[in-house]
Design a protein around this motif. Structure first.
Motif, PDB file in Angstrom:
ATOM      1  N   PHE A   1       1.117  -1.392   0.091  1.00  0.00           N
ATOM      2  CA  PHE A   1      -0.169  -0.004   0.012  1.00  0.00           C
ATOM      3  C   PHE A   1       1.027   0.942  -0.105  1.00  0.00           C
ATOM      4  CE2 PHE A   1      -3.390  -2.459   1.931  1.00  0.00           C
ATOM      5  CZ  PHE A   1      -3.570  -3.275   1.139  1.00  0.00           C
ATOM      6  N   ASP A   2       0.232   2.307  -1.154  1.00  0.00           N
ATOM      7  CA  ASP A   2       0.544   3.330  -0.731  1.00  0.00           C
ATOM      8  C   ASP A   2       0.112   4.387  -0.464  1.00  0.00           C
ATOM      9  OD1 ASP A   2       3.170   5.522  -1.589  1.00  0.00           O
ATOM     10  OD2 ASP A   2       2.333   5.584  -3.956  1.00  0.00           O
ATOM     11  N   VAL A   3       0.471   5.431   0.706  1.00  0.00           N
ATOM     12  CA  VAL A   3      -0.474   6.481   1.338  1.00  0.00           C
ATOM     13  C   VAL A   3      -0.135   7.719  -0.342  1.00  0.00           C
ATOM     14  CG1 VAL A   3      -0.352   8.035   2.289  1.00  0.00           C
ATOM     15  CG2 VAL A   3       0.283   5.901   3.372  1.00  0.00           C
ATOM     16  N   THR A   4      -2.005   7.609  -0.574  1.00  0.00           N
ATOM     17  CA  THR A   4      -2.200   8.183  -1.777  1.00  0.00           C
ATOM     18  C   THR A   4      -2.694   9.897  -0.871  1.00  0.00           C
ATOM     19  OG1 THR A   4      -3.734   7.880  -2.508  1.00  0.00           O
ATOM     20  CG2 THR A   4      -2.280   7.206  -3.790  1.00  0.00           C
ATOM     21  N   GLY A   5      -3.049  10.149   0.794  1.00  0.00           N
ATOM     22  CA  GLY A   5      -3.267  11.486   1.096  1.00  0.00           C
ATOM     23  C   GLY A   5      -4.041  10.817   2.031  1.00  0.00           C
ATOM     24  N   GLU A   6      -4.304  11.599   2.957  1.00  0.00           N
ATOM     25  CA  GLU A   6      -4.911  11.682   4.288  1.00  0.00           C
ATOM     26  C   GLU A   6      -5.174  13.574   4.617  1.00  0.00           C
ATOM     27  OE1 GLU A   6      -2.242  11.460   8.349  1.00  0.00           O
ATOM     28  OE2 GLU A   6      -1.253  11.041   6.504  1.00  0.00           O
ATOM     29  N   LYS A   7      -6.169  12.801   5.572  1.00  0.00           N
ATOM     30  CA  LYS A   7      -6.983  14.213   6.273  1.00  0.00           C
ATOM     31  C   LYS A   7      -7.420  14.092   7.627  1.00  0.00           C
ATOM     32  CE  LYS A   7     -11.082  17.264   5.789  1.00  0.00           C
ATOM     33  NZ  LYS A   7     -12.437  17.750   4.943  1.00  0.00           N
ATOM     34  N   GLU A   8      -7.221  15.205   8.025  1.00  0.00           N
ATOM     35  CA  GLU A   8      -7.868  14.719   9.484  1.00  0.00           C
ATOM     36  C   GLU A   8      -8.769  15.836   9.997  1.00  0.00           C
ATOM     37  OE1 GLU A   8      -5.412  13.482  13.901  1.00  0.00           O
ATOM     38  OE2 GLU A   8      -4.383  13.685  11.817  1.00  0.00           O
ATOM     39  N   GLN A   9      -9.401  15.529  11.686  1.00  0.00           N
ATOM     40  CA  GLN A   9     -10.131  16.742  11.745  1.00  0.00           C
ATOM     41  C   GLN A   9      -9.712  17.211  12.692  1.00  0.00           C
ATOM     42  OE1 GLN A   9     -13.755  15.442  12.498  1.00  0.00           O
ATOM     43  NE2 GLN A   9     -15.432  16.884  11.499  1.00  0.00           N
ATOM     44  N   ASP A  10      -9.719  18.085  13.141  1.00  0.00           N
ATOM     45  CA  ASP A  10      -9.488  18.859  14.300  1.00  0.00           C
ATOM     46  C   ASP A  10     -11.383  19.358  15.232  1.00  0.00           C
ATOM     47  OD1 ASP A  10      -8.309  20.232  16.630  1.00  0.00           O
ATOM     48  OD2 ASP A  10      -8.643  22.300  15.699  1.00  0.00           O
ATOM     49  N   ASN A  11     -11.051  17.956  15.818  1.00  0.00           N
ATOM     50  CA  ASN A  11     -12.556  18.284  16.719  1.00  0.00           C
ATOM     51  C   ASN A  11     -12.014  18.655  18.624  1.00  0.00           C
ATOM     52  OD1 ASN A  11     -15.123  17.628  17.374  1.00  0.00           O
ATOM     53  ND2 ASN A  11     -15.140  15.458  16.879  1.00  0.00           N
ATOM     54  N   PRO A  12     -12.095  19.252  18.743  1.00  0.00           N
ATOM     55  CA  PRO A  12     -11.585  19.457  20.540  1.00  0.00           C
ATOM     56  C   PRO A  12     -13.645  18.137  20.894  1.00  0.00           C
ATOM     57  CG  PRO A  12     -11.922  21.553  19.612  1.00  0.00           C
ATOM     58  CD  PRO A  12     -12.144  20.511  18.563  1.00  0.00           C
TER      59      PRO A  12
END
Length: 151
Positions: A32-43
């Motif tokens: 597997f090759d990481v092609t993207g990521e997204k993280e939410q800032d959720n306090p």
């Protein structure tokens, strides 16, 4: 039985983070090759709430009941899964993947199923109800392969 193929998109998500991975090989030896990521800032909900929960008169003299306050943290988690469903639709509509493996917690899978466009659903070859976002990629490869072999 679902098998990994070259260029299969693997989406690994929890309610606050998503990894987009592409298999560069085959099912026998996934890579597997990481092609993207997204993280939410959720306090936490407490950090997002402005006031204490309200109270209202209840049956009986001098009785009052507490009202449930909105859980902003949980709402943000649900909104994140809905945004993921929209992102997958955009990518499917552009023709950026033909096969999709979803790896997510059961709660996220439930929201995704409810909000996912038919064009994306038609490309799903497997769903794995696990939370693997904090695992290293080589562990995700092993777990996904093992789960698909077990089906």
């Amino acid at each position: 039985m679902a098998k990994l193929r070259n260029d299969t998109l693997i989406v690994v998500s929890d309610s606050e983070k998503v990894l987009f991975l592409r298999n560069q090989t085959d099912h026998e030896d996934p890579n597997f090759d990481v092609t993207g990521e997204k993280e939410q800032d959720n306090p936490s909900d407490q950090a997002q709430s402005a006031n204490r929960p309200g109270r209202m008169p209840d049956v009986g003299h001098g009785h009052r009941s507490a009202l449930d306050d909105t859980d902003w943290h949980e709402l943000a988690k649900e909104r994140f899964a809905k945004e993921l469903a929209d992102m997958l639709y955009e990518e499917a509509h552009k023709g950026n993947f033909d096969r999709l493996v979803l790896v997510a917690s059961p709660q996220v899978l439930g929201v995704l199923r409810a909000d996912m466009h038919q064009e994306v659903q038609d490309k799903i070859v497997a769903e794995i109800p696990k939370t693997l976002t904090n695992h290293p990629v080589h562990e995700i490869e092993k777990i996904v392969k093992a789960e698909l072999d077990a089906v």
